[in-house]
Design a protein around this motif. Sequence first.
Motif, PDB file in Angstrom:
ATOM      1  N   TRP A   2       0.839  -1.200   0.000  1.00  0.00           N
ATOM      2  CA  TRP A   2       0.000   0.000   0.000  1.00  0.00           C
ATOM      3  C   TRP A   2       0.879   1.257   0.000  1.00  0.00           C
ATOM      4  CZ3 TRP A   2      -4.689  -0.536  -1.471  1.00  0.00           C
ATOM      5  CH2 TRP A   2      -5.509  -1.580  -1.037  1.00  0.00           C
ATOM      6  N   GLU A  51      -4.484   3.697  -0.436  1.00  0.00           N
ATOM      7  CA  GLU A  51      -5.045   3.539   0.903  1.00  0.00           C
ATOM      8  C   GLU A  51      -6.071   2.408   0.908  1.00  0.00           C
ATOM      9  OE1 GLU A  51      -6.769   7.281   1.882  1.00  0.00           O
ATOM     10  OE2 GLU A  51      -4.937   8.413   1.429  1.00  0.00           O
ATOM     11  N   THR A  79     -11.996  -6.419  -2.301  1.00  0.00           N
ATOM     12  CA  THR A  79     -10.691  -5.852  -1.957  1.00  0.00           C
ATOM     13  C   THR A  79      -9.638  -6.376  -2.934  1.00  0.00           C
ATOM     14  OG1 THR A  79     -10.230  -7.667  -0.426  1.00  0.00           O
ATOM     15  CG2 THR A  79     -11.250  -5.668   0.496  1.00  0.00           C
ATOM     16  N   ASP A 127      -8.561   1.871   2.714  1.00  0.00           N
ATOM     17  CA  ASP A 127      -9.936   2.303   2.979  1.00  0.00           C
ATOM     18  C   ASP A 127     -10.445   3.323   1.961  1.00  0.00           C
ATOM     19  OD1 ASP A 127     -10.037   0.693   5.271  1.00  0.00           O
ATOM     20  OD2 ASP A 127      -9.136   2.271   6.498  1.00  0.00           O
ATOM     21  N   ASN A 128      -9.693   3.525   0.903  1.00  0.00           N
ATOM     22  CA  ASN A 128     -10.088   4.488  -0.125  1.00  0.00           C
ATOM     23  C   ASN A 128     -10.045   3.812  -1.496  1.00  0.00           C
ATOM     24  OD1 ASN A 128     -10.552   6.634  -1.824  1.00  0.00           O
ATOM     25  ND2 ASN A 128      -8.636   7.710  -1.354  1.00  0.00           N
TER      26      ASN A 128
END
Length: 302
Positions: free
Chosen positions: A111, A117, A281, A119-120
């Motif tokens: 990452w 990110e 994901t 979570d983005n």
Amino acid sequence: MSANSVLASLRNRILNGESSASASWAQEVEQLYKNGIGLDEALQYLYFEKPSADDFENWINKKATTLVSVEDKNEDVLSETDLQFFEDNGYFVLKNAISKEDCLATQQIIWEFLGMEPDNPDSWYVAHPEQKGLMVNFFEHPVLEKNRASARIKKAYEQLYQSKQIYKTIDKVSFNPPITPNYSFKGSDLHWDVSLQQPIPFRLQGLIYLSDCGPKDGAFHCVPGFHRSIAEWIKQVPEDENIRAYATATLQPIPITGEAGDMVIWHQALPHCATPNYGTTPRMVQYLTYFGEKYTEPTQWI
């Protein structure tokens, strides 16, 4: 020929624009890996920096200082049943090749390297200059080297090769985000990474799942058992057909799933591919394998 002479030969070949198809190519790649250097990384350095002989040797020596040795493991990690499964199918899933904690640590550095990110989701699709399709040219990090130093992985390869005369590769990682209406799959079709000149030499390939990977999560696919029938299969391919294109059109691979930390090891004669990620994901993997010393490449690309 000494290790330094072998690597000097590689430098001269690249800077002189000579073909990599030579008897010494496998030896040159072997010395790169033994010094902790990825092939793509070395080629990029040679092509763009065009270093002197001394500069190249200094670069090699500096890289070698980051290499972590792998401890020997006495007890076997593969049972006779496991070995027979590999013999029949041409692949094997080594459970818990690395720990879940190491998987999470590896995800984190990927990452960070990509500047994305977790979570983005919007950030997952911003292209990075070191991304080439699903592959990411990310070779150097203590966490990646720790994974490469797994004694459990080394022992599995020793058993499959039936030899201790093997060495680990320095390879890429992969980042395969979920497909969306605006993002299509960047991977390749069913393929081989070796010439199909018969007989195909025995060599292994491998990847570590860094995240749980079900059949729809971009799982590695292959055609089990094909290493045992490829020679006869090639004979029945119509003469007017390209063998590789014919394989893509007619063969049906299956997903090889795994949990974070599991490793897929396969015979290079198996046709294989990554697949679109229909999950939520990104699928992340680290490529890692061992090669047998003094391996000889096929002389003709088919």
